[in-house]
Design a protein around this motif. Structure first.
Motif, PDB file in Angstrom:
ATOM      1  N   GLY B   1       0.809  -1.193   0.000  1.00  0.00           N
ATOM      2  CA  GLY B   1       0.000   0.000   0.000  1.00  0.00           C
ATOM      3  C   GLY B   1       0.852   1.257   0.000  1.00  0.00           C
ATOM      4  N   GLN B   2       0.181   2.364  -0.094  1.00  0.00           N
ATOM      5  CA  GLN B   2       0.896   3.646  -0.117  1.00  0.00           C
ATOM      6  C   GLN B   2       1.591   3.875   1.205  1.00  0.00           C
ATOM      7  OE1 GLN B   2      -1.220   7.402  -1.329  1.00  0.00           O
ATOM      8  NE2 GLN B   2      -0.887   7.845   0.805  1.00  0.00           N
ATOM      9  N   GLN B   3       2.835   4.351   1.130  1.00  0.00           N
ATOM     10  CA  GLN B   3       3.558   4.708   2.339  1.00  0.00           C
ATOM     11  C   GLN B   3       3.957   6.169   2.273  1.00  0.00           C
ATOM     12  OE1 GLN B   3       6.740   2.203   3.487  1.00  0.00           O
ATOM     13  NE2 GLN B   3       5.377   0.598   4.158  1.00  0.00           N
ATOM     14  N   VAL B   4       3.885   6.806   3.412  1.00  0.00           N
ATOM     15  CA  VAL B   4       4.287   8.193   3.524  1.00  0.00           C
ATOM     16  C   VAL B   4       5.381   8.255   4.567  1.00  0.00           C
ATOM     17  CG1 VAL B   4       3.566  10.493   4.166  1.00  0.00           C
ATOM     18  CG2 VAL B   4       2.011   9.026   2.894  1.00  0.00           C
ATOM     19  N   MET B   5       6.563   8.697   4.139  1.00  0.00           N
ATOM     20  CA  MET B   5       7.700   8.776   5.045  1.00  0.00           C
ATOM     21  C   MET B   5       7.797  10.189   5.587  1.00  0.00           C
ATOM     22  SD  MET B   5       8.630   5.718   4.748  1.00  0.00           S
ATOM     23  CE  MET B   5      10.124   5.790   5.710  1.00  0.00           C
ATOM     24  N   GLN B   6       7.916  10.296   6.892  1.00  0.00           N
ATOM     25  CA  GLN B   6       8.012  11.618   7.516  1.00  0.00           C
ATOM     26  C   GLN B   6       9.298  11.678   8.338  1.00  0.00           C
ATOM     27  OE1 GLN B   6       4.484  12.798   9.678  1.00  0.00           O
ATOM     28  NE2 GLN B   6       5.342  14.799  10.188  1.00  0.00           N
ATOM     29  N   ILE B   7      10.075  12.724   8.134  1.00  0.00           N
ATOM     30  CA  ILE B   7      11.322  12.915   8.873  1.00  0.00           C
ATOM     31  C   ILE B   7      11.478  14.351   9.335  1.00  0.00           C
ATOM     32  CG2 ILE B   7      12.600  11.033   7.765  1.00  0.00           C
ATOM     33  CD1 ILE B   7      13.845  13.161   5.902  1.00  0.00           C
ATOM     34  N   PRO B   8      12.208  14.566  10.430  1.00  0.00           N
ATOM     35  CA  PRO B   8      12.755  13.556  11.336  1.00  0.00           C
ATOM     36  C   PRO B   8      11.670  13.030  12.280  1.00  0.00           C
ATOM     37  CG  PRO B   8      13.225  15.733  12.188  1.00  0.00           C
ATOM     38  CD  PRO B   8      12.505  15.940  10.863  1.00  0.00           C
ATOM     39  N   GLN B   9      11.984  11.997  13.034  1.00  0.00           N
ATOM     40  CA  GLN B   9      11.010  11.477  13.984  1.00  0.00           C
ATOM     41  C   GLN B   9      10.948  12.382  15.217  1.00  0.00           C
ATOM     42  OE1 GLN B   9      11.525   7.359  14.995  1.00  0.00           O
ATOM     43  NE2 GLN B   9       9.695   7.303  16.284  1.00  0.00           N
TER      44      GLN B   9
END
Lengths: 117, 109
Positions: B1-9
């Motif tokens: 499925g679609q993934q959304v990467m968010q940085i930094p944690q």
């Protein structure tokens, strides 16, 4: 007036028990959601209903059963609770389901902190 | 499925410093939303971006949507202690909304 309300706010129970969380919205929205937020604050969608119809059902154990008696209410029943179910559960609503280009900001309830011992 | 990467944690800043969180997707997004969750609170909608290259401002907050509609950023100028919390992006693609893992901001007075 509270837009999205959930009860209870806190729920402490033992493994193996069955419990329910209730959600109500008075915004006149068509779509409601259940999210699970774990201890790392990751927010994962569990279910979504539009006008009482299930439209999103993520990979959630079938011990979790949502029920929408009308479009203003979405309840979550959990059978045979497990330690891993401990989390904060958020209910949310939006005017429409996610549509390309359409506004559908989600309004979240205050959350229910579930602790399974 | 679609993934959304968010940085930094996580991001720790001194009060008055700037802060930026980034959200990236491998697929083209229909739109993107940003939410803020204060400690002990619930996510609160901040803004929605729809158009390619869109930039919106809310006081000290600047939101951008990439030209290819695959990334977005939230920038806070001169952070204040009231900015503490977790900032989430939420991406919509083909009718499904996915939240990033969030960036938790702490501000040292």
């Amino acid at each position: 007036d509270t837009a999205v309300s959930q009860t209870p706010k806190y729920l402490v129970t033992q493994m193996g028990n069955d419990k329910s969380i209730k959600c109500e919205q008075n915004l006149g929205h068509d779509t409601m959601y259940w999210y699970k937020q774990d201890s790392k604050k990751f927010l994962k969608i569990m279910f979504s209903y539009n006008n009482k119809e299930l439209i999103i059902n993520e990979t959630v154990p079938n011990r979790f059963s949502p029920k929408s008696p009308d479009k203003a209410h979405l309840n979550l029943h959990i059978n045979s609770l497990e330690l891993g179910d401990s989390a904060v559960y958020f209910c949310a609503s939006s005017q429409h389901p996610p549509l390309a280009g359409g506004p559908y900001e989600q309004y979240f309830g205050p959350g229910t902190r579930l602790t399974v011992t | 499925g679609q993934q959304v990467m968010q940085i930094p944690q996580y991001q720790h800043v001194q009060e008055g410093e700037d802060f930026t969180t980034y959200c990236n997707s491998s697929t083209t997004l229909s739109n993107i939303q940003w939410y803020k969750q204060r400690p002990g609170g619930h996510p609160v909608f901040l803004i929605q971006l729809v158009k390619s290259g869109e930039v919106k401002k809310q006081k000290r907050l600047t939101f951008q949507f990439g030209e290819a509609k695959k990334n977005s950023s939230l920038h806070i100028t001169a952070t204040q202690t009231t900015d503490v919390g977790t900032y989430f992006c939420a991406a919509d693609n083909a009718g499904k909304s996915t939240f990033g893992d969030g960036t938790t901001l702490t501000v040292k007075p």
